[in-house]
Design a protein around this motif. Structure first.
Motif, short mmCIF file in Angstrom:
data_model
loop_
_atom_site.label_atom_id
_atom_site.label_comp_id
_atom_site.label_asym_id
_atom_site.label_seq_id
_atom_site.Cartn_x
_atom_site.Cartn_y
_atom_site.Cartn_z
N GLY A 14 -3.57 -9.02 -5.61
CA GLY A 14 -2.58 -10.03 -5.23
C GLY A 14 -1.49 -10.30 -6.25
O GLY A 14 -1.11 -11.45 -6.44
N GLY A 15 -0.99 -9.26 -6.87
CA GLY A 15 0.05 -9.51 -7.87
C GLY A 15 0.74 -8.24 -8.32
O GLY A 15 0.59 -7.20 -7.73
N ASN B 105 -6.12 0.10 -3.38
CA ASN B 105 -4.90 -0.59 -3.79
C ASN B 105 -5.15 -1.50 -4.99
O ASN B 105 -4.33 -1.58 -5.90
CB ASN B 105 -4.41 -1.40 -2.58
N ASP B 106 -6.30 -2.19 -5.01
CA ASP B 106 -6.66 -3.02 -6.16
C ASP B 106 -6.66 -2.18 -7.43
O ASP B 106 -6.13 -2.60 -8.46
CB ASP B 106 -8.07 -3.62 -5.99
N LYS B 107 -7.25 -0.99 -7.33
CA LYS B 107 -7.33 -0.12 -8.51
C LYS B 107 -5.94 0.35 -8.92
O LYS B 107 -5.61 0.35 -10.10
CB LYS B 107 -8.23 1.08 -8.21
N VAL B 108 -5.14 0.75 -7.91
CA VAL B 108 -3.79 1.22 -8.21
C VAL B 108 -2.99 0.09 -8.86
O VAL B 108 -2.34 0.27 -9.88
CB VAL B 108 -3.08 1.72 -6.93
N ILE C 72 0.85 -1.20 0.00
CA ILE C 72 0.00 0.00 0.00
C ILE C 72 0.87 1.24 0.00
O ILE C 72 0.69 2.16 -0.79
CB ILE C 72 -0.91 0.02 1.26
N ILE C 73 1.88 1.22 0.91
CA ILE C 73 2.73 2.40 1.04
C ILE C 73 3.53 2.61 -0.24
O ILE C 73 3.62 3.71 -0.77
CB ILE C 73 3.62 2.29 2.29
N SER D 57 -11.96 0.46 13.14
CA SER D 57 -11.62 1.50 12.17
C SER D 57 -10.34 1.13 11.42
O SER D 57 -10.18 1.49 10.27
CB SER D 57 -11.51 2.86 12.83
N VAL D 58 -9.45 0.38 12.09
CA VAL D 58 -8.26 -0.09 11.39
C VAL D 58 -8.69 -0.98 10.23
O VAL D 58 -8.26 -0.82 9.09
CB VAL D 58 -7.32 -0.88 12.34
N ASN D 59 -9.60 -1.92 10.55
CA ASN D 59 -10.10 -2.83 9.50
C ASN D 59 -10.79 -2.06 8.39
O ASN D 59 -10.59 -2.34 7.21
CB ASN D 59 -11.08 -3.85 10.09
N LYS D 60 -11.61 -1.09 8.78
CA LYS D 60 -12.34 -0.31 7.79
C LYS D 60 -11.36 0.43 6.88
O LYS D 60 -11.49 0.42 5.67
CB LYS D 60 -13.26 0.70 8.51
N MET D 61 -10.35 1.04 7.52
CA MET D 61 -9.39 1.79 6.73
C MET D 61 -8.61 0.85 5.81
O MET D 61 -8.42 1.14 4.64
CB MET D 61 -8.42 2.54 7.63
N LEU D 62 -8.20 -0.30 6.37
CA LEU D 62 -7.41 -1.23 5.54
C LEU D 62 -8.24 -1.72 4.36
O LEU D 62 -7.71 -1.85 3.25
CB LEU D 62 -6.91 -2.41 6.37
N SER D 63 -9.53 -1.99 4.57
CA SER D 63 -10.30 -2.49 3.43
C SER D 63 -10.57 -1.37 2.43
O SER D 63 -10.58 -1.60 1.23
CB SER D 63 -11.55 -3.23 3.87
N ALA D 64 -10.75 -0.12 2.93
CA ALA D 64 -10.89 1.01 1.99
C ALA D 64 -9.62 1.16 1.18
O ALA D 64 -9.66 1.32 -0.05
CB ALA D 64 -11.19 2.29 2.76
#
Ligand code: MTE
Ligand code: MO
Length: 262
Positions: A260-261, A71-74, A20-21, A59-66
């Motif tokens: 995932g790739g 990230n999928d799009k990027v 992500i980073i 909120s950690v989970n919410k943020m990570l899934s957002a």
């Protein structure tokens, strides 16, 4: 004690965080990127960007899934359909090649090759099912590539089979559809983006190291993609569906990154 699946999710999350980073940095305009040092754009920085407070698990989970959806799009945008994954000489094949599944090696499904039928569904012209011998009669190629598992191991193997892009074209799949989804005989399932499905190294795999694909590596058929992590490579595939409805996946629905790739 953490359960195996909790551990896997934590590992996947750690891997995601790095990706992500990295991806978030890559996606920033270079002028903005210069203002962030590598250390400044941390999860804390991302929490500011996403407006989620990192004070409680939910909120950690919410943020990570957002972020994971972003990230999928990027990742999809960064995916280069012509860039090949590295290939290796036969001398570098990992022996024995590791086995992995959500169960132990003693529970590997024993699929009857004679009775096997590959079902085809969704946005595709020819929905006729395929027998194993019909698949085996299609032209085959081989690859020696690296399989990378998020559980912290990688190994080089030699897989043979039918280039998947040609197979999709032959059955008249709608190549403008978003997803190709896979169902397996062991209740595993996963799905991939169409550009990866059409990548030249994506293979409908029927053999391992010159032999009929052994049960533990996915008999009678698996999908091999050197551009994706291990969990995106489904073994024992019994159904393929072309769809625009997000299909998710066994690990993806438990928090693994969908793309995932690379
Ligand atoms: N049907 C099925 N496919 C699967 C899995 C599984 O549990 N079931 N595990 C995935 C994971 S996490 C990995 S690392 C690879 C392992 O493949 P291998 O046994 O050929 O090394 O299979 C992937 N495909
Ligand atoms: Mo894996």
């Amino acid at each position: 004690m953490k359960s195996q699946s909790e551990k896997r999710i934590m590992q996947a999350t750690a891997l995601d965080t790095e990706m992500i980073i990295k991806d978030a940095r890559a996606a920033l305009p270079s002028s903005t990127r210069r203002r962030f040092t590598q250390r400044a754009l941390t999860l804390g920085g991302l929490s500011l960007l996403s407006g989620c407070e990192l004070t409680e698990q939910e909120s950690v989970n919410k943020m990570l899934s957002a972020i994971s959806r972003m990230n999928d799009k990027v990742q999809a945008a960064l995916f280069d359909p012509n860039k090949l994954a590295p290939t290796y000489p036969a001398s570098m094949i990992t022996r024995p090649f590791p086995f992995n599944a959500f169960y132990g090696e003693d529970e590997v499904p024993q699929v009857d090759g004679e009775a096997y039928r590959l079902a085809i569904a969704g946005l595709v012209r020819d929905k006729r099912a395929w027998s194993l011998s019909e698949l085996q009669r299609l032209p085959q190629t081989e690859q020696i590539t690296r399989h990378i598992c998020v559980e912290g191991w990688s190994a080089i193997g030699r897989w043979g089979g039918v280039p998947f892009a040609g197979f999709l074209r032959m059955i008249g799949a709608d190549l403008s559809a978003q997803f190709v989804s896979f169902r397996c005989s062991d209740d595993y399932y996963t799905s991939i983006d169409m550009p990866t499905a059409l990548h030249p190294q994506t293979q409908l795999t029927l053999s391992y190291d010159g032999e009929v694909l052994p049960p533990k590596y996915g008999f009678p058929m698996k999908l091999r993609m050197p551009t994706k992590l291990g969990y995106k490579n489904p073994k024992h595939i019994v159904a393929i569906e072309i769809t625009n409805t997000y299909p998710g996946g066994y690990w993806e629905d438990q928090g693994y990154n969908w793309f995932g790739g690379a």
